[in-house]
Design an enzyme around this catalytic site. Sequence first.
Site, PDB file in Angstrom:
ATOM      1  N   ARG A 327       0.828  -1.213   0.000  1.00  0.00           N
ATOM      2  CA  ARG A 327       0.000   0.000   0.000  1.00  0.00           C
ATOM      3  C   ARG A 327       0.857   1.256   0.000  1.00  0.00           C
ATOM      4  O   ARG A 327       0.465   2.281  -0.569  1.00  0.00           O
ATOM      5  CB  ARG A 327      -0.962  -0.004   1.200  1.00  0.00           C
ATOM      6  CG  ARG A 327      -1.991   1.125   1.154  1.00  0.00           C
ATOM      7  CD  ARG A 327      -3.016   1.006   2.262  1.00  0.00           C
ATOM      8  NE  ARG A 327      -4.110   0.136   1.930  1.00  0.00           N
ATOM      9  CZ  ARG A 327      -5.280   0.549   1.416  1.00  0.00           C
ATOM     10  NH1 ARG A 327      -5.474   1.826   1.146  1.00  0.00           N
ATOM     11  NH2 ARG A 327      -6.245  -0.310   1.178  1.00  0.00           N
ATOM     12  N   GLU A 735      -9.417   6.303   7.654  1.00  0.00           N
ATOM     13  CA  GLU A 735      -7.988   6.528   7.467  1.00  0.00           C
ATOM     14  C   GLU A 735      -7.607   7.795   6.701  1.00  0.00           C
ATOM     15  O   GLU A 735      -6.626   8.452   7.058  1.00  0.00           O
ATOM     16  CB  GLU A 735      -7.375   5.314   6.756  1.00  0.00           C
ATOM     17  CG  GLU A 735      -7.364   4.065   7.601  1.00  0.00           C
ATOM     18  CD  GLU A 735      -6.936   2.846   6.823  1.00  0.00           C
ATOM     19  OE1 GLU A 735      -5.921   2.223   7.173  1.00  0.00           O
ATOM     20  OE2 GLU A 735      -7.630   2.503   5.828  1.00  0.00           O
TER      21      GLU A 735
END
Length: 787
Positions: A327, A735
């Site tokens: 990621r 997030e």
Amino acid sequence: MSAPLNNPPPAAKTAIDGGVGAFRRHDSGPKHVSGEAIYVDDMPEPPGLLHIQIGYARKAHAKIAAMDLSRVRNAPGVAAVLTAGDIPGANDVSPVAGDDPLFAEGLIEYWGQSLFAVAAETREQARRAAALAEISYDERPAILTIDEAMDAQSFLEKPYIMERGDPAGAIEAAPHIISGRINIGGQEHFYLESQAAMAVPGEDEDVTVHSSTQHPSEIQHKIAHVLGIDNHAVTVEVRRMGGGFGGKESQGNLLACAAALVAKLTGRPAKCVYDRDDDMTITGKRHDFRIDYQAGFDSDGRILGIAFEQALRCGMSWDLSEPIADRAMFHSDNCYYLPNVRITSYRCKTNTQSNTAFRGFGGPQGMVGIERVIDNIAHELGKDPLEVRRTNFYAHKSSPGAERRLTPYSMAVEDCIIQDIVAELAESAAYQRRRENIRAWNDASPVLKRGIALTPVKFGISFTKTFLNQAGALINVYTDGSIQLNHGGTEMGQGLFTKVAQVVAEEFQVDIAKVKITATTTGKVPNTSATAASSGSDLNGMAAQHAARKIKGRIAEFFAQRYQTNPDQVEFLPGRIRIGESELSFEAAIQQAYMARIPLSATGFYATPKISWDKAEGRGRPFYYFAYGAAVTECIIDTLTGENRLLRVDILHDVGKSLNPAIDLGQIEGGFVQGAGWLTTEELVWSEAGRLTTHAPSTYKIPACSDRAPDMRVKLFEGGENVEQTIYRSKAVGEPPLMLGISALMALSDAVANAGGTSDYPALDAPATPERILFAVERLRKKGNVL
């Protein structure tokens, strides 16, 4: 002909209380502030409860030469002392790779690694007994830092490369070239409730475990694995956590398995709760990174070619480092089109805690890397960094054609609205005027210097492991019209339970007070994914909607048949159901459906569509959509001490069609503060022996209320609407806001640049502590011969 309808509502309601879009407080909010919320350690203790203390290693890398636990066993109150030899199943609590032993066998790989468990009548007796262990070590050289791991080529796997175009050729041919490095520190989760688990043995092989975890199904599977029993014998339940931030996705496995092991071997309930020092010493953190970059660009600041080398400290084992590292690579572009790009990832094995998930899951580190590049380019060209950012944005979603849409992993960005957000924010925050005023103010201020920065966020939403993008829910409608809701998501303070309850209330058109939120349990919804990746509302909201619509469909079919009409003539209205031209209360409708033997319970399931990822090819669509936002931060530094303050923060964030603006705003504010804390005050320090020395709030500085900017303006982007078919067109909010805090680091860098007497770039590492700021100022002033 329609039969007469009984119990019509006394007065038709025009709207329900607490449906989708309502500005509603967290369902446990009053309990949080009053102390009435029940966490694992607050639960009534079953008779005969044993308290567990984990005994851990005091060396970073060593062989156990001898371990004498006789004094531990003979200590007052001790009922059991367990080591690896007492495990009936597998000695493994890892989430994926099978490389995290419950208790070390022979080899120690970090200071704090679990060696044994003591179970005693009281917590104090267990702690005192654990300290009596006599252990001798055969020490080995320890690799502690990224630099040491890179020099020793100590990797968990060979370097992984993601590449598109010809970056080397584009860089070489570019009019301008820069290169540099940024070191980005890790971060302690510092959830207010530490790791906790309580296990209660049942009949046969059964065990029930109350755990403070984001991933009940993983706890269930790991306990079954350790005990050598089937999953169906283990039930894991969690009503709420006192914070998680990713730190309770896999790190709770160890103590939950230890509690279950003690419970099954002794036949008594057992509880394990880390104190703060043990929690910080044993558990993993956010990964720290070392990012090297080289970029070629034109005179407008447009990036023509770029190469990143990302090295991250994974620790002693894999944990979740593989998808975290992936990621970080996925977010190395942030909002910027990179036509020729190469990203190399080094997953470093070190003799430190096995680092783990943390809000953003590697994405924040990748974003910091590209934002440093943009800032460096602007400095090199003497331009406003915002101008360079705008020059490099992906094409707007309304732009024709496919130009400037492809990510480094070959996914087309089809929903880009960052231009709209940045334009609105720059105007509402008066960015340009304030930037000019700050320059003038700095010219007249020799000691105090101010800085400002506007940074954007584009964050991909979905688990990058495709199979994890699924969720289940269970809804029971009772004969009085009340509704019980259960789903696979967990509540850690982020408001997920409230949002999903709002979805159910909206579907049935009842007040949210009618919907009872129940504890997440593997006994009701099986095989769940972790509440992580910002996907909690997307997945569980859709699963709950699916379950609700099953029940609504049955009710509609029933009344359509009874009153000789079509199901589409049955409408759910606020507090009532309309059938043709007649109405009856929701409660009366449910009672009639029950009397007609219509099932009023249903499960729901949802799997995210469109996503795929081929790691071997480095191509795919790992994300369903992107969430966008931007922040302007203004700060001030003292060039004599490095002391600094945030003065003002302006945020505009895209949450699509908000399910609950109150909760979303809270997530955005908290996310920014946590992100800014990571990049400014929160510093993890290990001794040369490998011991974490910042293992308590006395040595580890999380942001306090006084660290929040006194002027903080947060707004939801009103033009937001998800282009994908998410739950009521909302977007994830867990997030993405954390990365708004990157603007704080860039603002501090701007202030440092304004303090020097040289054209050199400040190259400020993170966290930008007062010491680092002071050293950066002195370095620049020395270079520029400024006293």
